[in-house]
Design an enzyme around this catalytic site. Structure first.
Site, PDB file in Angstrom:
ATOM      1  N   SER A  73       0.825  -1.212   0.000  1.00  0.00           N
ATOM      2  CA  SER A  73       0.000   0.000   0.000  1.00  0.00           C
ATOM      3  C   SER A  73       0.854   1.255   0.000  1.00  0.00           C
ATOM      4  O   SER A  73       0.351   2.333  -0.325  1.00  0.00           O
ATOM      5  CB  SER A  73      -0.860   0.039   1.265  1.00  0.00           C
ATOM      6  OG  SER A  73      -1.660  -1.086   1.372  1.00  0.00           O
ATOM      7  N   GLU A 112      -3.876  -0.239  -9.205  1.00  0.00           N
ATOM      8  CA  GLU A 112      -2.814   0.718  -9.548  1.00  0.00           C
ATOM      9  C   GLU A 112      -1.592  -0.091  -9.989  1.00  0.00           C
ATOM     10  O   GLU A 112      -1.160  -0.994  -9.268  1.00  0.00           O
ATOM     11  CB  GLU A 112      -2.457   1.586  -8.336  1.00  0.00           C
ATOM     12  CG  GLU A 112      -3.556   2.559  -7.951  1.00  0.00           C
ATOM     13  CD  GLU A 112      -3.215   3.385  -6.716  1.00  0.00           C
ATOM     14  OE1 GLU A 112      -3.443   4.600  -6.745  1.00  0.00           O
ATOM     15  OE2 GLU A 112      -2.729   2.821  -5.710  1.00  0.00           O
ATOM     16  N   ASN A 126      -4.002   6.007  -1.922  1.00  0.00           N
ATOM     17  CA  ASN A 126      -3.675   6.121  -0.489  1.00  0.00           C
ATOM     18  C   ASN A 126      -3.045   7.465  -0.133  1.00  0.00           C
ATOM     19  O   ASN A 126      -3.089   7.894   1.015  1.00  0.00           O
ATOM     20  CB  ASN A 126      -2.765   4.974  -0.041  1.00  0.00           C
ATOM     21  CG  ASN A 126      -3.544   3.679   0.106  1.00  0.00           C
ATOM     22  OD1 ASN A 126      -4.763   3.699   0.260  1.00  0.00           O
ATOM     23  ND2 ASN A 126      -2.848   2.558   0.046  1.00  0.00           N
ATOM     24  N   HIS A 173      -1.265  -2.854  -7.203  1.00  0.00           N
ATOM     25  CA  HIS A 173      -1.992  -2.514  -5.977  1.00  0.00           C
ATOM     26  C   HIS A 173      -3.499  -2.662  -6.171  1.00  0.00           C
ATOM     27  O   HIS A 173      -4.128  -1.857  -6.859  1.00  0.00           O
ATOM     28  CB  HIS A 173      -1.626  -1.074  -5.557  1.00  0.00           C
ATOM     29  CG  HIS A 173      -2.204  -0.677  -4.250  1.00  0.00           C
ATOM     30  ND1 HIS A 173      -2.674   0.591  -3.992  1.00  0.00           N
ATOM     31  CD2 HIS A 173      -2.404  -1.386  -3.112  1.00  0.00           C
ATOM     32  CE1 HIS A 173      -3.125   0.641  -2.745  1.00  0.00           C
ATOM     33  NE2 HIS A 173      -2.981  -0.542  -2.195  1.00  0.00           N
TER      34      HIS A 173
END
Ligand code: CAA
Ligand code: NAD
Length: 288
Positions: free
Chosen positions: A120, A153, A191, A141
């Site tokens: 992450s 991602e 994130n 991701h």
């Protein structure tokens, strides 16, 4: 490089089980590795439960459920990953643990196999540099819950080759996902924006902004979010969020990423969220 036919997944926790499920559903032969049999059984059980709920909802046929399960093999031995064309790592958000896992994988897979991390927040270039294949390494991701969230991602390390990038974009699409290219910066795109919001919600709660329920309701009904911040924190995992916050704070050195003291205390108390039955809320007796 071989086309991806056989996929390895490291970790069968929240994310690894979801990644293994969507890959198996898309027809990939999928081998998922856990540290011990009990955790593996838990993870495989989570896949079975998700598919059964899908059948009950009329979203998954019994045949598709059986075919998905038949495509998945669970293991606790790295040797069983030997035939993998791509290995997606989804273990604990810890740099040393991930590097150690890559050493074990690299001892068994072919030289042309691709390694990808579902991290992450860790630096993809640093993870790539710890392997013998920095050109065949990238971030991949996924989002939680993996079977329902369309986004992936794809993150290039400075060293990732065009071919590796192309294959991972194609792989994400073959899973039915809608990939975006994200930069190798802490938190990538999503994130980078989501984590400060979640941490700020905890800080605001610590400062008496309102009850957990009212803050959650505010963001759900006032902003149309599918989950309020505390429901989402419990869903993601307090442990994982705490690790992510520390990693992002180490890189950015900005207070917005500093983990609020309450997160650490919840982690120490074992209140790591829905996956363990208690986080901000109590999930005793709640299944799945
Ligand atoms: N099998 C098949 N389909 C299923 C299913 C199952 N077991 N369970 C649910 N579905 C389908 C439903 O049928 C429904 O489909 P339709 O829209 O076609 O009707 C859809 O999935 C939504 O299901 P529900 O109505 O039951 O659930 P919901 O509307 O409450 O949504 C949710 C559930 C998708 C999890 C939603 O609450 C949500 O989006 N939450 C936020 C999740 C989020 O933000 N994730 C990102 C976390 S951050 C992250 O992942 C990155 C990181 O690094 C930490
Ligand atoms: P989790 O705690 O649910 O699962 C991690 C699993 O990895 C555990 O079952 C653990 O036993 C296993 N594990 C640890 N070391 C291992 C090893 N060497 N080999 C095999 N298995 C090992 O965590 P998670 O939420 O699935 O997160 C996994 C990764 O995915 C982390 O990097 C996290 O940052 C990332 N991620 C998490 C989310 C989320 O919402 N939770 C979303 C996107 C990405």
């Amino acid at each position: 490089m071989h086309e991806v036919k056989t996929l390895g997944v490291l970790g069968c926790g929240l994310m690894g089980s979801g990644i293994a499920q969507v890959a198996a559903q898309a027809g990939y032969r999928t081998i998922v590795l856990e540290v011990d049999q009990a955790l593996l059984d838990d993870g495989l059980g989570r896949i079975e439960q998700f598919l059964s709920k899908g059948v009950a909802r009329g979203k998954v046929t019994e045949d598709a459920k059986a075919a998905t399960i038949a495509n998945i093999t669970g293991t606790t031995r790295y040797e069983d990953l030997k035939a993998c064309d791509l290995v997606v790592e989804a273990i604990v958000e810890n740099l040393d643990a991930k590097k150690d896992a890559y050493r074990h994988v690299e001892a068994v897979v072919r030289a042309d196999a691709i390694l990808a991390s579902n991290t992450s927040s860790l630096c993809i270039t640093e993870l790539a540099a710890s392997t013998t294949r920095p050109d065949r390494f990238a971030g991949l991701h996924f989002f939680n819950p993996v079977p329902l969230m369309k986004l992936v991602e794809v993150i290039r390390a400075l060293t990732t080759s065009d071919e590796t990038h192309r294959r991972l974009m194609a792989f994400a699409q073959a899973l039915g996902k809608d990939p975006i290219v994200a930069p190798d910066r802490p938190g990538f795109i999503v994130n980078r924006l989501l984590v400060p919001y979640l941490l700020d919600a905890v800080r605001a709660y610590e400062h008496g902004l309102g009850s957990l329920e009212d803050i959650d309701k505010g963001m759900k009904l006032g902003c149309g979010h599918p989950m309020g911040p505390f429901t989402l924190l419990d869903f993601v995992g307090i442990d994982t969020t705490y690790y992510i916050a520390n990693i992002m704070h180490d890189e950015f050195r900005e207070p917005a990423y500093a983990p609020p003291p309450l997160l650490k205390r919840m982690l120490l108390a074992g209140r790591v969220g829905r996956k363990k039955g208690r986080g901000f809320y109590d999930y005793e007796g709640v299944k799945g």
